[in-house]
Scaffold this active site. Structure first.
Site: not given
Ligand code: ATP
Ligand code: MG
Length: 427
Positions: A49, A51, A127
């Site tokens: 996805d 963001d 994170d």
């Molecule tokens: P994927 O979508 O592949 O699982 P992602 O890194 O995009 O991985 P998401 O849950 O979609 O994970 O979160 C988007 C972004 O938001 C992350 O890349 C990170 O920068 C931030 N993020 C998400 N969860 C946290 C958290 N618990 N603490 C700090 N930042 C976070």
């Molecule tokens: Mg994501």
């Protein structure tokens, strides 16, 4: 600000995400693609996805996009919908410490995370370094204030800032670390690994609903087996599924879960539908069987024990992960059918075959056998039965399963119990 001119493959970026960023910048706001999508594009993977991070406030984003709605979970974000695709837009978030001490718990956990901030604030509240890369579409630049690109090259999972306080601030990051390790094949350094083992218990403070959301991502994203192994390695699994973790020491639970996750991963790889009910049935099967046995030893009948044990196991598990009814219902069906599948006389097999959960229950039966349970060839009997024509089916009904020795033993046990029912597998 450290820039990098690495161009990202624009043709791999969702046109809708590009549209959102362009519209926001046209309205005078800053807007970037951020997080997992930039990371995955750099790794040559296709993002799940997209963001977007912006300095526009949620109301301003909503004014620009009619097809949007505010999501009021932990963070206030705006979802912009394009058919089946949703682009998530989040306003830069700031630090909360200096502004409001009440937003942290005694242990340092963030309770409220809705303070807006600058671009830089937003970078440092993320994170891992690999997740804090911002892609400026106009200039085709990646903004990287935390050396995230170096860590991606080195396949390193590194928290931004001191691991101890960043994990305490939000313990779910420990689960995210294991998930990314499994999904991307990255490493968690020794020190962070020991820290996770040491403070994994903090996951107990996370609301069960949020843990459930994470469980979906951990086990239903196509890397379930590797994630499960990483969770065991970092001793996190037991904080989410304590009863299961306990029964793993004395039953084949680990094998069963492994097999269920293997099948889930394969189905996802082949674009087949998967359901969490099946996985939860495997995760909680042995705690259920053990509790049922305990009740039966206390004199409760099989039917009652089955009902009570499933209620007990689900209620206990709900303290750690919520289990929505749409999953717990089918899960109980799968369990209950395990006790009906051994009954194969008269019209029973036809009735069972037409049960809406037969397929899942049959698959589950095979899984139990594969994990080492001796069910006297019951799985094979059902396989044969499904493939057979009318006449063969009739024959099968009169053909007991299992080897001679087992059949003899079974007959003796039935005689002892004074049972008359034939073809019933004693569980
Ligand atoms: P994927 O979508 O592949 O699982 P992602 O890194 O995009 O991985 P998401 O849950 O979609 O994970 O979160 C988007 C972004 O938001 C992350 O890349 C990170 O920068 C931030 N993020 C998400 N969860 C946290 C958290 N618990 N603490 C700090 N930042 C976070
Ligand atoms: Mg994501």
């Amino acid at each position: 600000m450290k820039d990098d001119a690495t161009p990202l493959p624009l043709d791999h970026i969702s046109v809708n995400a590009l549209k959102v960023v362009k519209r926001l910048t046209e309205h005078g706001f800053e807007a970037y693609l951020v997080g997992g999508c930039v990371r995955d594009l750099l790794l040559g993977r296709s993002p799940k996805d997209f963001d977007v991070a912006t300095d526009a406030h949620p109301e301003e984003v909503r004014d620009i996009f009619r097809n949007s709605r505010s999501i009021g979970r932990r963070f206030r974000i705006v979802h912009i919908r394009f058919g089946r695709e949703i682009v998530e837009v989040a306003t830069f978030r700031g630090p909360h410490k200096e502004i409001d001490e009440d937003s942290h718990s005694v242990g340092g956990m963030i309770l409220d995370d809705n303070v807006y901030g600058t671009f830089e604030d937003d970078v440092f509240r993320r994170d891992f370094t690999m997740n804090a890369l911002y892609y400026n579409i106009d200039s085709n630049e990646i903004l990287d204030l935390v050396n995230g690109q170096d860590d991606i090259k080195a396949k390193r999972i590194r928290l931004i800032g001191p691991p101890d306080s960043r994990y305490r601030e939000d313990p779910v990051r420990m689960l995210r670390a294991t998930r990314f390790k499994a999904k991307l094949g990255f490493t968690i350094d020794e020190e962070s690994g020991s820290l996770i083992r040491e403070i994994g218990y903090l996951l107990q403070d996370i609301p069960p609903a949020r843990i459930f959301e994470e469980v979906l991502k951990l086990f239903m994203s196509g890397y379930g087996v590797a994630t499960f192994e990483a969770m065991l390695e970092y001793e996190l699994f037991g904080w989410l599924f304590p009863a299961t973790r306990r029964s793993m020491d004395s039953t084949p639970a680990e094998k069963l879960i492994h097999l269920a996750l293997t099948s889930t991963d394969n189905r996802i790889a082949n674009d087949k539908p998967v359901t969490l009910a099946f996985l939860f049935a495997a995760l909680l099967w042995y705690p259920f069987v053990e509790d049922k046995k305990r009740l039966e030893e206390g004199g409760v009948t099989h039917v009652e024990a089955s009902h009570e044990a499933s209620a007990n196991v689900i209620a206990n598990q709900q303290l750690f992960t919520s289990i929505p009814r749409r999953f717990s219902g089918p899960m109980r069906d799968i369990w209950n059918l395990q006790f009906r599948l051994p009954t194969r006389h008269g019209r029973k097999p036809e009735i069972l075959l037409s049960h809406k959960r037969f397929r899942a229950a049959y698959d589950f039966l095979l899984l139990r056998e594969d994990s080492g349970e001796n069910l006297d060839g019951l799985g094979k009997w059902w396989t044969d039965y499904q493939e057979a024509d009318e006449a063969t089916r009739d024959k099968l009904k009169h053909q007991p399963t299992g080897n001679k020795k087992n059949r003899k033993r079974r007959r003796r046990r039935r005689a002892n119990k004074n049972e008359t029912n034939t073809n019933t597998y004693p569980l």
